[in-house]
Write a protein that holds these residues in place. Structure first.
Motif, PDB file in Angstrom:
ATOM      1  N   UNK A   1      52.973 -14.217 -20.544  1.00 21.68           N
ATOM      2  CA  UNK A   1      52.272 -14.256 -21.840  1.00 21.68           C
ATOM      3  C   UNK A   1      52.946 -15.128 -22.883  1.00 21.68           C
ATOM      4  N   UNK A   2      54.293 -15.092 -22.923  1.00 15.39           N
ATOM      5  CA  UNK A   2      55.054 -15.849 -23.904  1.00 15.39           C
ATOM      6  C   UNK A   2      56.350 -16.346 -23.276  1.00 15.39           C
ATOM      7  N   UNK A   3      56.844 -17.482 -23.759  1.00 16.11           N
ATOM      8  CA  UNK A   3      58.104 -18.004 -23.246  1.00 16.11           C
ATOM      9  C   UNK A   3      59.238 -17.889 -24.263  1.00 16.11           C
ATOM     10  N   UNK A   4      58.900 -17.572 -25.501  1.00 22.89           N
ATOM     11  CA  UNK A   4      59.915 -17.481 -26.550  1.00 22.89           C
ATOM     12  C   UNK A   4      60.127 -18.817 -27.229  1.00 22.89           C
ATOM     13  N   UNK A   5      60.351 -18.790 -28.521  1.00 21.43           N
ATOM     14  CA  UNK A   5      60.473 -20.024 -29.300  1.00 21.43           C
ATOM     15  C   UNK A   5      61.612 -20.913 -28.821  1.00 21.43           C
ATOM     16  N   UNK A   6      62.687 -20.315 -28.313  1.00 17.24           N
ATOM     17  CA  UNK A   6      63.841 -21.107 -27.877  1.00 17.24           C
ATOM     18  C   UNK A   6      63.504 -22.027 -26.711  1.00 17.24           C
ATOM     19  N   UNK A   7      62.488 -21.693 -25.925  1.00 15.44           N
ATOM     20  CA  UNK A   7      62.145 -22.499 -24.763  1.00 15.44           C
ATOM     21  C   UNK A   7      61.056 -23.526 -25.047  1.00 15.44           C
ATOM     22  N   UNK A   8      60.526 -23.546 -26.258  1.00 16.25           N
ATOM     23  CA  UNK A   8      59.494 -24.531 -26.607  1.00 16.25           C
ATOM     24  C   UNK A   8      60.179 -25.827 -27.014  1.00 16.25           C
ATOM     25  N   UNK A   9      60.052 -26.847 -26.187  1.00 17.48           N
ATOM     26  CA  UNK A   9      60.677 -28.151 -26.436  1.00 17.48           C
ATOM     27  C   UNK A   9      59.654 -29.260 -26.652  1.00 17.48           C
ATOM     28  N   UNK A  10      58.381 -28.958 -26.449  1.00 15.07           N
ATOM     29  CA  UNK A  10      57.326 -29.967 -26.599  1.00 15.07           C
ATOM     30  C   UNK A  10      56.768 -29.911 -28.016  1.00 15.07           C
TER      31      UNK A  10
ATOM     32  N   UNK B   1      49.042 -14.568 -17.025  1.00 13.04           N
ATOM     33  CA  UNK B   1      48.499 -14.054 -15.767  1.00 13.04           C
ATOM     34  C   UNK B   1      49.347 -12.919 -15.198  1.00 13.04           C
ATOM     35  N   UNK B   2      50.543 -12.741 -15.729  1.00 15.56           N
ATOM     36  CA  UNK B   2      51.350 -11.559 -15.451  1.00 15.56           C
ATOM     37  C   UNK B   2      51.670 -10.907 -16.795  1.00 15.56           C
ATOM     38  N   UNK B   3      52.148  -9.679 -16.772  1.00 18.66           N
ATOM     39  CA  UNK B   3      52.364  -8.944 -18.022  1.00 18.66           C
ATOM     40  C   UNK B   3      53.823  -8.892 -18.448  1.00 18.66           C
ATOM     41  N   UNK B   4      54.620  -9.820 -17.972  1.00 18.77           N
ATOM     42  CA  UNK B   4      56.035  -9.880 -18.345  1.00 18.77           C
ATOM     43  C   UNK B   4      56.438 -11.324 -18.594  1.00 18.77           C
ATOM     44  N   UNK B   5      57.535 -11.501 -19.302  1.00 19.66           N
ATOM     45  CA  UNK B   5      58.079 -12.837 -19.552  1.00 19.66           C
ATOM     46  C   UNK B   5      59.312 -13.057 -18.679  1.00 19.66           C
ATOM     47  N   UNK B   6      59.774 -14.310 -18.628  1.00 21.61           N
ATOM     48  CA  UNK B   6      60.906 -14.667 -17.765  1.00 21.61           C
ATOM     49  C   UNK B   6      61.914 -15.515 -18.535  1.00 21.61           C
ATOM     50  N   UNK B   7      63.157 -15.099 -18.468  1.00 24.11           N
ATOM     51  CA  UNK B   7      64.289 -15.898 -18.957  1.00 24.11           C
ATOM     52  C   UNK B   7      65.003 -16.426 -17.719  1.00 24.11           C
ATOM     53  N   UNK B   8      64.891 -17.732 -17.421  1.00 22.90           N
ATOM     54  CA  UNK B   8      65.456 -18.266 -16.178  1.00 22.90           C
ATOM     55  C   UNK B   8      66.884 -18.795 -16.349  1.00 22.90           C
TER      56      UNK B   8
ATOM     57  N   UNK C   1      64.855 -11.696 -25.679  1.00 25.44           N
ATOM     58  CA  UNK C   1      63.971 -10.590 -25.333  1.00 25.44           C
ATOM     59  C   UNK C   1      63.549  -9.805 -26.566  1.00 25.44           C
ATOM     60  N   UNK C   2      64.433  -9.673 -27.536  1.00 25.73           N
ATOM     61  CA  UNK C   2      64.096  -8.961 -28.763  1.00 25.73           C
ATOM     62  C   UNK C   2      62.976  -9.662 -29.521  1.00 25.73           C
ATOM     63  N   UNK C   3      62.930 -10.996 -29.428  1.00 28.47           N
ATOM     64  CA  UNK C   3      61.874 -11.755 -30.094  1.00 28.47           C
ATOM     65  C   UNK C   3      60.566 -11.730 -29.303  1.00 28.47           C
ATOM     66  N   UNK C   4      60.661 -11.642 -27.973  1.00 20.25           N
ATOM     67  CA  UNK C   4      59.468 -11.607 -27.130  1.00 20.25           C
ATOM     68  C   UNK C   4      58.653 -10.335 -27.367  1.00 20.25           C
ATOM     69  N   UNK C   5      59.346  -9.201 -27.531  1.00 21.38           N
ATOM     70  CA  UNK C   5      58.732  -7.909 -27.824  1.00 21.38           C
ATOM     71  C   UNK C   5      57.923  -7.316 -26.681  1.00 21.38           C
ATOM     72  N   UNK C   6      57.981  -7.893 -25.511  1.00 17.91           N
ATOM     73  CA  UNK C   6      57.303  -7.351 -24.347  1.00 17.91           C
ATOM     74  C   UNK C   6      58.269  -7.247 -23.188  1.00 17.91           C
ATOM     75  N   UNK C   7      57.852  -6.657 -22.082  1.00 17.30           N
ATOM     76  CA  UNK C   7      58.741  -6.565 -20.924  1.00 17.30           C
ATOM     77  C   UNK C   7      59.111  -7.936 -20.392  1.00 17.30           C
ATOM     78  N   UNK C   8      60.318  -8.064 -19.877  1.00 16.16           N
ATOM     79  CA  UNK C   8      60.797  -9.362 -19.419  1.00 16.16           C
ATOM     80  C   UNK C   8      61.823  -9.188 -18.312  1.00 16.16           C
ATOM     81  N   UNK C   9      61.994 -10.261 -17.554  1.00 12.56           N
ATOM     82  CA  UNK C   9      63.024 -10.317 -16.520  1.00 12.56           C
ATOM     83  C   UNK C   9      63.968 -11.461 -16.832  1.00 12.56           C
ATOM     84  N   UNK C  10      65.238 -11.206 -16.694  1.00 11.22           N
ATOM     85  CA  UNK C  10      66.277 -12.233 -16.795  1.00 11.22           C
ATOM     86  C   UNK C  10      66.719 -12.540 -15.369  1.00 11.22           C
ATOM     87  N   UNK C  11      66.612 -13.822 -14.975  1.00 15.07           N
ATOM     88  CA  UNK C  11      66.868 -14.205 -13.585  1.00 15.07           C
ATOM     89  C   UNK C  11      67.924 -15.290 -13.495  1.00 15.07           C
TER      90      UNK C  11
END
Length: 224
Positions: free
Chosen positions: A140-149, A160-167, A184-194
């Motif tokens: 749903x969201x990638x977080x402002x820190x990952x927006x480079x465009x 398309x999934x209900x969680x975010x990913x920090x790669x 993750x605190x800024x995302x406000x939804x469930x997330x996985x750190x990988x």
């Protein structure tokens, strides 16, 4: 669509086995299309890394250097100029889409602009293997820190999934667990750190972590 959302690609036997389970056959019997589009939107990427992914060159092209029955290139920025009657059959006939990293917001834009995003719900048996941004674009969201465009309106992606990913945990100086917790605190939804030895397998909406490395699930927080 079946998803294998990786941080660094098919980097170990466990992730490789998950890919085979999703395909239901050896890679040597599967047809693949690789999508490098996200590379063009990120300032750290460019012609050298894009060629490396497409050509299967180390360290960029681990997935495309695997043995496939056939391997083709699908550049999303070109699709709108050639018509759906040409490219849609290519996608429908592929067993797997190999989607490289780069800039997830840029990739999301071109998935929508090209029509690929609209096609995805009909691809029930196709396997999507994402690397980094190629995985994050499904969230749903990638977080402002990952927006480079610069063209991105915000950090929202396909959802398309209900969680975010920090790669790439611990791969870069700015990708520590402490950084992930702030994100993750800024995302406000469930997330996985990988880390790059970890991935998430998603079938029928059910997510399962596949890892030979370090990962963490961060529970969602209520929006402020």
């Amino acid at each position: 669509m079946k998803l294998l959302l990786t941080s660094g690609g098919v980097t170990n036997p466990s992730i490789h086995e998950a890919l085979l389970e999703l395909l239901g056959k050896p890679t040597e019997e599967a047809t693949a299309l690789c999508i490098p589009t996200a590379q063009w939107g990120h300032p750290r990427c460019g012609p050298v890394s894009a060629r490396g992914f497409v050509a299967g060159l180390s360290p960029w092209g681990g997935m495309t250097s695997m043995s496939w029955k056939s391997l083709g290139l699908l550049e999303l920025t070109a699709l709108a100029t050639i018509g759906e009657e040409r490219w849609v059959p290519w996608v429908r006939s592929a067993d797997v889409l190999l989607v490289d990293g780069g800039e997830a917001a840029y990739l999301c834009h071109w998935m929508k602009e090209s029509g690929l995003a609209s096609l995805l719900p009909s691809l029930s048996e196709t396997v999507w293997v994402g690397v980094s941004a190629g995985s994050m674009v499904m969230t749903p969201r990638i977080g402002a820190d990952f927006v480079q465009w610069p063209g991105a309106a915000d950090d929202r992606t396909l959802g398309l999934v209900d969680f975010s990913i920090f790669p790439h945990l611990d791969v870069f100086p700015e990708n520590t667990m402490a950084d992930a917790e702030k994100w993750a605190a800024e995302i406000s939804g469930p997330a996985y750190v990988l880390d790059d030895q970890s991935a998430i397998r998603v079938v029928d909406g059910v997510a399962q972590v596949v890892s030979e490395g370090r990962w963490r699930r961060v529970p969602g927080q209520a929006p402020r």
